[in-house]
Design a protein around this motif. Structure first.
Motif, PDB file in Angstrom:
ATOM      1  N   ASP A  73       0.790  -1.227   0.000  1.00  0.00           N
ATOM      2  CA  ASP A  73       0.000   0.000   0.000  1.00  0.00           C
ATOM      3  C   ASP A  73       0.828   1.286   0.000  1.00  0.00           C
ATOM      4  OD1 ASP A  73      -2.224  -1.644   0.143  1.00  0.00           O
ATOM      5  OD2 ASP A  73      -2.420  -1.447   2.315  1.00  0.00           O
ATOM      6  N   GLY A  74       2.130   1.170   0.257  1.00  0.00           N
ATOM      7  CA  GLY A  74       2.969   2.346   0.397  1.00  0.00           C
ATOM      8  C   GLY A  74       2.897   2.849   1.826  1.00  0.00           C
ATOM      9  N   GLY A  75       3.666   3.848   2.132  1.00  0.00           N
ATOM     10  CA  GLY A  75       3.651   4.367   3.489  1.00  0.00           C
ATOM     11  C   GLY A  75       4.517   5.603   3.617  1.00  0.00           C
ATOM     12  N   SER A  76       4.395   6.257   4.764  1.00  0.00           N
ATOM     13  CA  SER A  76       5.223   7.434   5.014  1.00  0.00           C
ATOM     14  C   SER A  76       5.285   7.703   6.507  1.00  0.00           C
ATOM     15  CB  SER A  76       4.666   8.659   4.295  1.00  0.00           C
ATOM     16  OG  SER A  76       3.404   9.005   4.825  1.00  0.00           O
ATOM     17  N   GLY A  77       6.283   8.491   6.883  1.00  0.00           N
ATOM     18  CA  GLY A  77       6.384   8.968   8.244  1.00  0.00           C
ATOM     19  C   GLY A  77       7.221   8.143   9.190  1.00  0.00           C
ATOM     20  N   VAL A  78       7.456   6.885   8.905  1.00  0.00           N
ATOM     21  CA  VAL A  78       8.227   6.035   9.811  1.00  0.00           C
ATOM     22  C   VAL A  78       9.722   6.318   9.662  1.00  0.00           C
ATOM     23  CG1 VAL A  78       8.790   3.648  10.410  1.00  0.00           C
ATOM     24  CG2 VAL A  78       6.447   4.253   9.799  1.00  0.00           C
ATOM     25  N   TRP A  79      10.186   6.519   8.440  1.00  0.00           N
ATOM     26  CA  TRP A  79      11.610   6.692   8.164  1.00  0.00           C
ATOM     27  C   TRP A  79      11.935   8.084   7.663  1.00  0.00           C
ATOM     28  CZ3 TRP A  79      14.797   2.968   9.807  1.00  0.00           C
ATOM     29  CH2 TRP A  79      14.250   1.702  10.047  1.00  0.00           C
ATOM     30  N   GLY A  80      10.999   8.988   7.723  1.00  0.00           N
ATOM     31  CA  GLY A  80      11.235  10.338   7.259  1.00  0.00           C
ATOM     32  C   GLY A  80      10.091  10.824   6.392  1.00  0.00           C
ATOM     33  N   PRO A  81      10.250  11.996   5.798  1.00  0.00           N
ATOM     34  CA  PRO A  81       9.136  12.619   5.075  1.00  0.00           C
ATOM     35  C   PRO A  81       8.881  12.069   3.671  1.00  0.00           C
ATOM     36  CG  PRO A  81      11.056  14.031   4.988  1.00  0.00           C
ATOM     37  CD  PRO A  81      11.414  12.875   5.888  1.00  0.00           C
ATOM     38  N   ILE A  82       9.817  11.334   3.103  1.00  0.00           N
ATOM     39  CA  ILE A  82       9.641  10.848   1.735  1.00  0.00           C
ATOM     40  C   ILE A  82       8.808   9.565   1.765  1.00  0.00           C
ATOM     41  CG2 ILE A  82      10.791  10.023  -0.355  1.00  0.00           C
ATOM     42  CD1 ILE A  82      13.210  11.719   0.491  1.00  0.00           C
ATOM     43  N   PRO A  83       7.636   9.573   1.117  1.00  0.00           N
ATOM     44  CA  PRO A  83       6.781   8.388   1.152  1.00  0.00           C
ATOM     45  C   PRO A  83       7.297   7.269   0.247  1.00  0.00           C
ATOM     46  CG  PRO A  83       5.786  10.076  -0.212  1.00  0.00           C
ATOM     47  CD  PRO A  83       7.033  10.680   0.386  1.00  0.00           C
ATOM     48  N   MET A  84       6.938   6.046   0.618  1.00  0.00           N
ATOM     49  CA  MET A  84       7.219   4.896  -0.249  1.00  0.00           C
ATOM     50  C   MET A  84       5.991   4.693  -1.124  1.00  0.00           C
ATOM     51  SD  MET A  84       8.381   0.996   0.572  1.00  0.00           S
ATOM     52  CE  MET A  84       6.812   0.351   1.097  1.00  0.00           C
ATOM     53  N   SER A  85       6.216   4.552  -2.405  1.00  0.00           N
ATOM     54  CA  SER A  85       5.117   4.333  -3.349  1.00  0.00           C
ATOM     55  C   SER A  85       4.487   2.968  -3.126  1.00  0.00           C
ATOM     56  CB  SER A  85       5.631   4.399  -4.787  1.00  0.00           C
ATOM     57  OG  SER A  85       6.217   5.648  -5.036  1.00  0.00           O
ATOM     58  N   PRO A  86       3.189   2.839  -3.406  1.00  0.00           N
ATOM     59  CA  PRO A  86       2.555   1.524  -3.319  1.00  0.00           C
ATOM     60  C   PRO A  86       3.066   0.605  -4.418  1.00  0.00           C
ATOM     61  CG  PRO A  86       0.970   3.210  -4.003  1.00  0.00           C
ATOM     62  CD  PRO A  86       2.267   3.898  -3.746  1.00  0.00           C
ATOM     63  N   ASN A  87       2.972  -0.686  -4.167  1.00  0.00           N
ATOM     64  CA  ASN A  87       3.431  -1.705  -5.115  1.00  0.00           C
ATOM     65  C   ASN A  87       2.311  -2.700  -5.360  1.00  0.00           C
ATOM     66  OD1 ASN A  87       6.499  -1.188  -5.417  1.00  0.00           O
ATOM     67  ND2 ASN A  87       6.075  -0.940  -3.247  1.00  0.00           N
ATOM     68  N   LYS A  88       1.228  -2.215  -5.939  1.00  0.00           N
ATOM     69  CA  LYS A  88       0.011  -3.013  -6.128  1.00  0.00           C
ATOM     70  C   LYS A  88       0.177  -4.144  -7.142  1.00  0.00           C
ATOM     71  CE  LYS A  88      -2.710  -0.429  -3.516  1.00  0.00           C
ATOM     72  NZ  LYS A  88      -3.323  -0.897  -2.292  1.00  0.00           N
ATOM     73  N   THR A  89       1.169  -4.048  -8.021  1.00  0.00           N
ATOM     74  CA  THR A  89       1.317  -5.064  -9.060  1.00  0.00           C
ATOM     75  C   THR A  89       2.147  -6.264  -8.615  1.00  0.00           C
ATOM     76  OG1 THR A  89       3.227  -3.938 -10.011  1.00  0.00           O
ATOM     77  CG2 THR A  89       1.067  -3.357 -10.902  1.00  0.00           C
TER      78      THR A  89
END
Length: 106
Positions: A73-89
Motif C-alpha cells: 500500500d505504500g507508506g510514510s512517516g516512519v523513516w522520514g518525510p519521503i513516502p514509499m510508493s505503493p506496489n500493487k502489481t
C-alpha cells in the motif's frame, strides 16, 4: 541400442521440462521489482537500508504482515518525510518472500 539411448534422452528432456522453475529469492525479487532503486542492503538511499528495517522490527511477531502491507500500500512517516510508493502489481506471495528476506538480514 540407438532406440534405448533415444528413449533415455527423451525421458530426460521430459523430466527437465516438467521440473518447476526455481523460485526467486527475496534478494532476486527485490532487484527485479526495483526495490534496490530506493533501498540498499546496508545503506540508506532514498528509503532505509534493509538491515536497518530488520533491526527496527527484530522480535516483532507482526513484522511480516505489517511490512507486507506497507510494501503493497505504500507508506510514510516512519523513516522520514519521503513516502514509499505503493506496489500493487507485486503479488502478495512475492512481497512476503521479500519481506522475510529483509527481516532475515538482522
Amino acid at each position: 541400442m540407438k532406440s534405448s539411448i533415444s528413449s533415455i534422452l527423451v525421458a530426460c528432456a521430459i523430466a527437465l521440462v516438467s521440473l518447476p522453475a526455481m523460485a526467486d529469492t527475496g534478494a532476486d525479487l527485490a532487484k527485479k521489482n526495483n526495490c534496490m532503486s530506493c533501498h540498499g542492503v546496508d545503506k540508506k538511499i532514498i528509503g532505509p537500508a534493509f538491515k536497518d528495517v530488520a533491526k527496527k522490527y527484530k522480535g516483532n511477531a507482526d513484522a511480516v504482515a505489517l511490512l507486507s502491507k506497507k510494501v503493497k500500500d505504500g507508506g510514510s512517516g516512519v523513516w522520514g518525510p519521503i513516502p514509499m510508493s505503493p506496489n500493487k502489481t507485486i503479488s502478495d506471495a512475492d512481497i512476503k518472500v521479500m519481506v522475510e528476506y529483509v527481516l532475515s538480514l538482522n
